[in-house]
Design an enzyme around this catalytic site. Structure first.
Site, mmCIF file in Angstrom:
data_model
loop_
_atom_site.group_PDB
_atom_site.id
_atom_site.type_symbol
_atom_site.label_atom_id
_atom_site.label_comp_id
_atom_site.label_asym_id
_atom_site.label_seq_id
_atom_site.Cartn_x
_atom_site.Cartn_y
_atom_site.Cartn_z
ATOM 1 N N HIS A 124 -0.373 0.955 7.444
ATOM 2 C CA HIS A 124 -0.155 0.536 8.832
ATOM 3 C C HIS A 124 -1.423 0.690 9.664
ATOM 4 O O HIS A 124 -1.774 -0.177 10.472
ATOM 5 C CB HIS A 124 0.983 1.354 9.455
ATOM 6 N N TYR A 125 -2.136 1.794 9.445
ATOM 7 C CA TYR A 125 -3.387 2.045 10.151
ATOM 8 C C TYR A 125 -4.421 0.967 9.816
ATOM 9 O O TYR A 125 -5.091 0.422 10.699
ATOM 10 C CB TYR A 125 -3.916 3.427 9.774
ATOM 11 N N MET A 126 -4.547 0.654 8.520
ATOM 12 C CA MET A 126 -5.516 -0.359 8.090
ATOM 13 C C MET A 126 -5.167 -1.742 8.645
ATOM 14 O O MET A 126 -6.056 -2.520 9.011
ATOM 15 C CB MET A 126 -5.593 -0.414 6.570
ATOM 16 N N ALA A 128 -3.635 -2.350 11.478
ATOM 17 C CA ALA A 128 -3.987 -2.344 12.898
ATOM 18 C C ALA A 128 -5.485 -2.527 13.082
ATOM 19 O O ALA A 128 -5.945 -3.315 13.917
ATOM 20 C CB ALA A 128 -3.521 -1.047 13.548
ATOM 21 N N LYS A 129 -6.281 -1.788 12.282
ATOM 22 C CA LYS A 129 -7.733 -1.926 12.359
ATOM 23 C C LYS A 129 -8.162 -3.343 11.987
ATOM 24 O O LYS A 129 -9.045 -3.925 12.617
ATOM 25 C CB LYS A 129 -8.412 -0.925 11.422
#
Length: 211
Positions: A124-126, A128-129
Site C-alpha cells: 500500500h505504501y509503495m 501511494a508513492k
C-alpha cells in the site's frame, strides 16, 4: 538557491537542511508544528509552518527549488499514507507548478514503480508513492525522482549505485540527502527516475550516467 524542504524535521529532511546550508544554499525547512522550528534554525535553515494536507502556497512561493522528503511514518495507517505520501506530495507538486518554479526532487522509495516487488505489508505504501511519482512525471517540471533502498543511519561514503531498477540494498540517509542535492544541480538528472543504493561510484559521476 532558495530551497524548500518538505518534511524537514525527519531524519533525511534534517540532513538536507544541514547539507544545503553547508553547500551555500538557503534552505527553508517546512514543518507542521511550532515547536519544530527551533530544530530547523539550529541546522541553519529558515523554518516555514505548513501542512502538506492543506494549503502550502505560502511555503512554495518564491523558492528556486522544492524537495519532497516527507512521510507519514511507519506507525500511521493507510489513510495517513495516502494523505501525506500520495496526496500531500501531489499537492506540493501542483503548487510548485502554480508558482512557476521548475526544479522538484521527490524522495520516493525503491520498488515504488513496481509494488509487486515487495511484500503485502509494504504494498500500500509503495502504491501511494508510485502514484505521487506518476503525477510528477506527467508535469513539465525539471523533476528528479530518487528511489532509495533501505535507509540506514550509517556514515556517508558519497558513493552510490543507480539504475532504473537495482537489487534491493541499503544506503545511508546522508548519501540519499547528498544525492538529492546533487540532482538539483545536475541537468542530466532532470526528467529522470532512478533507484539508488550504496555503490562504488561518486554521486556526481553516477548522476551523469543516468539515461
Amino acid at each position: 538557491m532558495k530551497v524548500l524542504v518538505a518534511g524537514a524535521n525527519g531524519h533525511t529532511g534534517r540532513l538536507l537542511v544541514q547539507y544545503l546550508k553547508e553547500d551555500g544554499h538557503e534552505p527553508y525547512g517546512m514543518v507542521r508544528k511550532e515547536e519544530q522550528k527551533a530544530t530547523i534554525e539550529s541546522l541553519g535553515g529558515i523554518p516555514v509552518l505548513a501542512d502538506l494536507t492543506k494549503d502550502v502556497g505560502h511555503a512554495v512561493k518564491g523558492m528556486d527549488a522544492v524537495i519532497f522528503a516527507a512521510g507519514s511514518g511507519s506507525s500511521t495507517g493507510p489513510e495517513q499514507t495516502v494523505a501525506v505520501d500520495q496526496e500531500g506530495a501531489i499537492n506540493l507538486v501542483k503548487n510548485t507548478e502554480k508558482f512557476g518554479m521548475t526544479k522538484f526532487v521527490m524522495l520516493s522509495s525503491i520498488a515504488a514503480g513496481d509494488p509487486s516487488r515487495v511484500g503485502e505489508d509494504m504494498r500500500h505504501y509503495m502504491e501511494a508513492k508510485g502514484k505521487a511519482d506518476e503525477y510528477l512525471q506527467s508535469t513539465e517540471l525539471d523533476y528528479t525522482i530518487v528511489r532509495p533502498g533501505g535507509l540506514t543511519h550509517g556514515e556517508s561514503t558519497s558513493k552510490i549505485q543507480v539504475g532504473d531498477t537495482v537489487e534491493f540494498g541499503e544506503i545511508p540517509r546522508a548519501d540519499v540527502a547528498k544525492t538529492i542535492i546533487a540532482a538539483l544541480q545536475e541537468p542530466n538528472a532532470y526528467h529522470k527516475t532512478f533507484e539508488v543504493i550504496s555503490g562504488d561510484t561518486q554521486i556526481e559521476e553516477a548522476l551523469k550516467t543516468l539515461r
